[in-house]
Design an enzyme around this catalytic site. Sequence first.
Site, PDB file in Angstrom:
ATOM      1  CB  SER A  96       4.981  -1.391  12.293  1.00 24.53           C
ATOM      2  OG  SER A  96       4.578  -0.063  12.566  1.00 24.53           O
TER       3      SER A  96
ATOM      4  N   GLY B  17       2.398   2.550  11.101  1.00 23.47           N
ATOM      5  CA  GLY B  17       3.391   3.629  11.070  1.00 23.47           C
ATOM      6  C   GLY B  17       4.065   3.916  12.390  1.00 23.47           C
TER       7      GLY B  17
ATOM      8  CD  GLU C  72      -3.409  -2.231   7.422  1.00 24.15           C
ATOM      9  OE1 GLU C  72      -2.266  -2.381   6.980  1.00 24.15           O
ATOM     10  OE2 GLU C  72      -4.107  -1.239   7.170  1.00 24.15           O
TER      11      GLU C  72
ATOM     12  CG  HIS D  93      -6.027   1.849   5.135  1.00 25.74           C
ATOM     13  ND1 HIS D  93      -5.637   2.774   6.069  1.00 25.74           N
ATOM     14  CD2 HIS D  93      -4.987   1.002   4.961  1.00 25.74           C
ATOM     15  CE1 HIS D  93      -4.391   2.492   6.448  1.00 25.74           C
ATOM     16  NE2 HIS D  93      -3.974   1.429   5.784  1.00 25.74           N
TER      17      HIS D  93
ATOM     18  CD  GLU E  19      -3.148   5.462   6.602  1.00 24.88           C
ATOM     19  OE1 GLU E  19      -3.149   5.458   5.365  1.00 24.88           O
ATOM     20  OE2 GLU E  19      -2.198   5.037   7.293  1.00 24.88           O
TER      21      GLU E  19
ATOM     22  CE  LYS F  68      -0.371   3.279   4.708  1.00 29.85           C
ATOM     23  NZ  LYS F  68      -0.269   3.420   6.160  1.00 29.85           N
TER      24      LYS F  68
ATOM     25  CG  ASN G  30      -1.806   1.193   1.322  1.00 30.25           C
ATOM     26  OD1 ASN G  30      -1.848   2.005   0.395  1.00 30.25           O
ATOM     27  ND2 ASN G  30      -2.523   1.341   2.425  1.00 30.25           N
TER      28      ASN G  30
HETATM   29  P1  13P Z   1       2.900   0.793   7.744  1.00 26.14           P
HETATM   30  O1  13P Z   1       3.459  -0.503   7.175  1.00 26.14           O
HETATM   31  O2  13P Z   1       3.610   2.001   7.229  1.00 26.14           O
HETATM   32  O3  13P Z   1       2.782   0.724   9.226  1.00 26.14           O
HETATM   33  O4  13P Z   1       1.421   0.925   7.162  1.00 26.14           O
HETATM   34  C1  13P Z   1       0.558  -0.146   7.278  1.00 26.14           C
HETATM   35  C2  13P Z   1      -0.650   0.120   6.480  1.00 26.14           C
HETATM   36  O5  13P Z   1      -1.440   0.978   6.809  1.00 26.14           O
HETATM   37  C3  13P Z   1      -0.843  -0.665   5.261  1.00 26.14           C
HETATM   38  O6  13P Z   1      -2.117  -0.515   4.755  1.00 26.14           O
END
Ligand code: 13P
Length: 248
Positions: free
Chosen positions: A210, A175, A169, A99, A101, A13, A11
């Site tokens: 992470s 992150g 997740e 997601h 976010e 992002k 991802n």
């Molecule tokens: P990170 O791997 O940067 O923690 O992000 C995870 C994520 O949100 C994948 O969709």
Amino acid sequence: MSKRRKVIVANWKMNGRLTSGLNLAQEVAARAMEERPLPFDVVLCPPTTLLWPVAETLMGSGVMLGGQDCHYANHGAYTGDISAGMLVDLSCRYVILGHSERRMAYGEDNALIAKKVAAAQLAGLVTVVCVGETLDQRAAGGAEAAIVTQLLESLPDRYHPAQLIVAYEPIWAIGSGQTPEVEEISAVHRKLREALGEAGVAVPIIYGGSVAIGNAGLIMKDPDVDGVLVGAASLSADGFWAIAEKAQ
Ligand code: 13P
């Protein structure tokens, strides 16, 4: 060991401009070509702007393409949105939905995500449905029950298990450099699979938050973990491929 094939999803992002994104996709494609036939599935989910150029770059590599979101409608007056059919036009076979976010920044709730899952599956996409608890939910106990409810409410009444991947997740792990213990991940995955009932047997349940070279092997060695959803670490081809290879 489970018979489910491992799935490694990147991802990106909102990262990657035309040059940097194409370089990254080219490098991933090159590694995949060296290793064909791939013993695991690899999916890149770049930003919408890069879907088509990345699709062209990935052709013949065995690496698949996915979107990071889509609307529930086929078309219409939805400024700034993209439909599942449009993702299919761009050679996507997957789409990430729900997601955290998007849930947090845009107030996407389970009911909306269920509508998106229905639309995306109808268009022929494999839906990567994300669920996960907040730190407060974890601290209060009962996170597992909350995640199960979140998953069940994020699925339409009639969905195709063959077009479903569940991504666990934990929001606090995204992150942050922190991850749950492998036993905790495993326990959540078992609960999620149980909640899906008979349909859940073949549904890949992957972990995200992470994921890094240093923890991917241990996490994916667990038979209840069918792959990983990688954010930051997917922005380096070397790093991402090193993670993917831990699936073997
Ligand atoms: P990170 O791997 O940067 O923690 O992000 C995870 C994520 O949100 C994948 O969709």
